[in-house]
Design a protein around this motif. Structure first.
Motif, PDB file in Angstrom:
ATOM      1  N   UNK A   1       1.043  -1.091  -0.115  1.00  0.00           N
ATOM      2  CA  UNK A   1       0.179  -0.023   0.037  1.00  0.00           C
ATOM      3  C   UNK A   1       0.814   1.089  -0.009  1.00  0.00           C
ATOM      4  N   UNK A   2       0.640   2.062  -1.081  1.00  0.00           N
ATOM      5  CA  UNK A   2       1.356   3.217  -0.744  1.00  0.00           C
ATOM      6  C   UNK A   2       0.604   4.362  -0.001  1.00  0.00           C
ATOM      7  N   UNK A   3       1.657   5.333   0.319  1.00  0.00           N
ATOM      8  CA  UNK A   3       1.048   6.593   1.223  1.00  0.00           C
ATOM      9  C   UNK A   3       0.722   7.564   0.383  1.00  0.00           C
ATOM     10  N   UNK A   4      -0.628   8.099   0.737  1.00  0.00           N
ATOM     11  CA  UNK A   4      -1.011   9.309   0.068  1.00  0.00           C
ATOM     12  C   UNK A   4      -0.959  10.254   0.915  1.00  0.00           C
ATOM     13  N   UNK A   5      -0.106  11.369   0.456  1.00  0.00           N
ATOM     14  CA  UNK A   5      -0.112  12.652   1.431  1.00  0.00           C
ATOM     15  C   UNK A   5      -0.846  13.668   0.945  1.00  0.00           C
ATOM     16  N   UNK A   6      -1.707  14.280   1.876  1.00  0.00           N
ATOM     17  CA  UNK A   6      -2.752  15.229   1.387  1.00  0.00           C
ATOM     18  C   UNK A   6      -2.564  16.183   2.425  1.00  0.00           C
ATOM     19  N   UNK A   7      -2.605  17.417   1.659  1.00  0.00           N
ATOM     20  CA  UNK A   7      -2.237  18.786   2.656  1.00  0.00           C
ATOM     21  C   UNK A   7      -3.727  19.656   2.792  1.00  0.00           C
ATOM     22  N   UNK A   8      -4.107  19.487   3.925  1.00  0.00           N
ATOM     23  CA  UNK A   8      -5.393  20.327   4.193  1.00  0.00           C
ATOM     24  C   UNK A   8      -5.237  21.344   5.759  1.00  0.00           C
ATOM     25  N   UNK A   9      -4.971  22.458   5.093  1.00  0.00           N
ATOM     26  CA  UNK A   9      -4.632  23.168   6.550  1.00  0.00           C
ATOM     27  C   UNK A   9      -5.946  23.323   7.317  1.00  0.00           C
ATOM     28  N   UNK A  10      -5.931  23.163   8.367  1.00  0.00           N
ATOM     29  CA  UNK A  10      -7.183  23.055   9.333  1.00  0.00           C
ATOM     30  C   UNK A  10      -6.878  23.786  10.600  1.00  0.00           C
ATOM     31  N   UNK A  11      -7.709  24.602  10.887  1.00  0.00           N
ATOM     32  CA  UNK A  11      -7.413  25.225  12.490  1.00  0.00           C
ATOM     33  C   UNK A  11      -8.716  24.635  13.274  1.00  0.00           C
ATOM     34  N   UNK A  12      -9.779  24.391  12.857  1.00  0.00           N
ATOM     35  CA  UNK A  12     -10.958  23.986  13.419  1.00  0.00           C
ATOM     36  C   UNK A  12     -11.618  22.863  12.914  1.00  0.00           C
ATOM     37  N   UNK A  13     -11.578  21.702  13.304  1.00  0.00           N
ATOM     38  CA  UNK A  13     -11.975  20.322  12.973  1.00  0.00           C
ATOM     39  C   UNK A  13     -13.185  19.985  13.658  1.00  0.00           C
ATOM     40  N   UNK A  14     -14.270  19.760  13.131  1.00  0.00           N
ATOM     41  CA  UNK A  14     -15.405  19.362  13.605  1.00  0.00           C
ATOM     42  C   UNK A  14     -15.510  17.888  13.221  1.00  0.00           C
ATOM     43  N   UNK A  15     -15.729  17.362  14.606  1.00  0.00           N
ATOM     44  CA  UNK A  15     -15.632  15.705  14.720  1.00  0.00           C
ATOM     45  C   UNK A  15     -17.135  15.354  14.952  1.00  0.00           C
ATOM     46  N   UNK A  16     -17.616  14.435  13.767  1.00  0.00           N
ATOM     47  CA  UNK A  16     -18.979  13.816  14.006  1.00  0.00           C
ATOM     48  C   UNK A  16     -19.018  12.281  14.042  1.00  0.00           C
ATOM     49  N   UNK A  17     -19.988  11.727  14.481  1.00  0.00           N
ATOM     50  CA  UNK A  17     -20.049  10.291  14.258  1.00  0.00           C
ATOM     51  C   UNK A  17     -21.393   9.577  14.566  1.00  0.00           C
ATOM     52  N   UNK A  18     -21.665   8.523  14.026  1.00  0.00           N
ATOM     53  CA  UNK A  18     -22.914   7.965  14.309  1.00  0.00           C
ATOM     54  C   UNK A  18     -24.193   8.754  14.068  1.00  0.00           C
TER      55      UNK A  18
END
Ligand SMILES: [Fe+2]
Ligand SMILES: [Fe+2]
Length: 276
Positions: free
Chosen positions: A1-18
């Motif tokens: 499996x190769x690595x996929x590097x993604x750049x997503x500058x984020x200061x405020x991350x909203x966490x949702x689930x279920x």
């Protein structure tokens, strides 16, 4: 499996689930989507159980649309496979992500750079049947009848399959987590099923021995625990859902587990995480 590097500058991350949007009445769904659209965040992470297979695509598109150009990062949960198979749903999500620019599914080798010091990785994980009373449990899981991969399996084969799904998620992080920790001070690990029983509650109370096999992924927990000892100066923060009972546990000095709460039928906006 190769690595996929993604750049997503984020200061405020909203966490949702279920979110379980398939169980929500139209008015609750509309209210949730409206609140999500207006909420102040740079990116959202969803740790599984958005819907069931028949409506998963429709619900993910709605979420991605109201988020505008803000990234929606997802891992799937067991309910997302209800009425279908692991392979079909995973392929459907891969296809959807190819067409929906702001939708990113974790579990294909991504190391997402959120800031200079913080990265995010994820894999759906699965309960591996090893916690609590293990395969001797007297409780049955509806997943065994609602997900094609498990249908027709006797108990022994079902638990063997659970073991292998847990191991698959551990193997994934075995390859990726040390790589991320060698570059970033703080690594967020997104997965659906909590990897540590210390964070497993049921109906807000301690989870009984007979239910634990379906509520924890010990294979992944053992792996993350071992890696956290090899990187004492780094911090690992695991984000999970599945139990619907919110908990926040310090597992060891540099290892934390956050489990999101939920009420099926009444999707809620979760917590905001500040990324420094
Ligand atoms: Fe759930
Ligand atoms: Fe779940």
């Amino acid at each position: 499996m190769s690595q996929i590097h993604i750049n997503l500058p984020t200061k405020r991350l909203l966490i949702l689930s279920d979110l379980h949007l398939d169980k929500a009445q139209a008015s609750y769904k509309a209210k949730f989507l409206n609140t999500l659209q207006k909420s102040d965040f740079d990116a959202v992470l969803i740790t599984g159980d958005v819907s069931v297979a028949a409506t998963l695509t429709e619900h993910l598109i709605k979420i991605a649309e109201v988020c505008g150009n803000r990234p929606v990062i997802i891992t799937t949960g067991n309910h997302d496979y209800y009425g279908s198979s692991l392979r079909e749903v995973d392929q459907g999500i891969t296809d959807l992500c190819a067409n929906q620019a702001n939708l990113i599914a974790l579990g294909r080798g991504e190391i997402i750079k959120l800031s200079r010091t913080t990265a995010l990785l994820g894999h759906r994980g699965w309960y591996d049947g090893l916690a609590g009373s293990g395969k001797k449990t007297r409780v049955e899981s509806p997943d065994r009848f609602l997900i094609e991969d498990f249908r027709g399996m006797g108990r022994t084969d079902f638990f063997r399959k659970l073991n292998s799904l847990g191991m698959e998620s551990a193997d994934y992080f075995r390859r990726l987590l040390p790589q991320a920790l060698s570059r970033y001070q703080r690594v967020l690990v997104a997965t659906h099923v909590p990897p540590f029983t210390q964070g497993v509650r049921y109906d807000g109370k301690g989870c009984v021995w007979n239910r634990q096999p379906y509520f924890a992924n010990r294979s992944l927990g053992n792996l993350i625990w071992g890696i956290s000892k090899r990187f004492p100066d780094r911090q690992i923060q695991v984000h999970a859902g599945h139990t619907h009972s919110a908990t926040s546990v310090r597992i060891r000095q540099n290892l934390f587990l956050e489990v999101a709460g939920a009420r099926p039928g009444k999707p809620i906006i979760g917590n905001f995480l500040h990324i420094s």
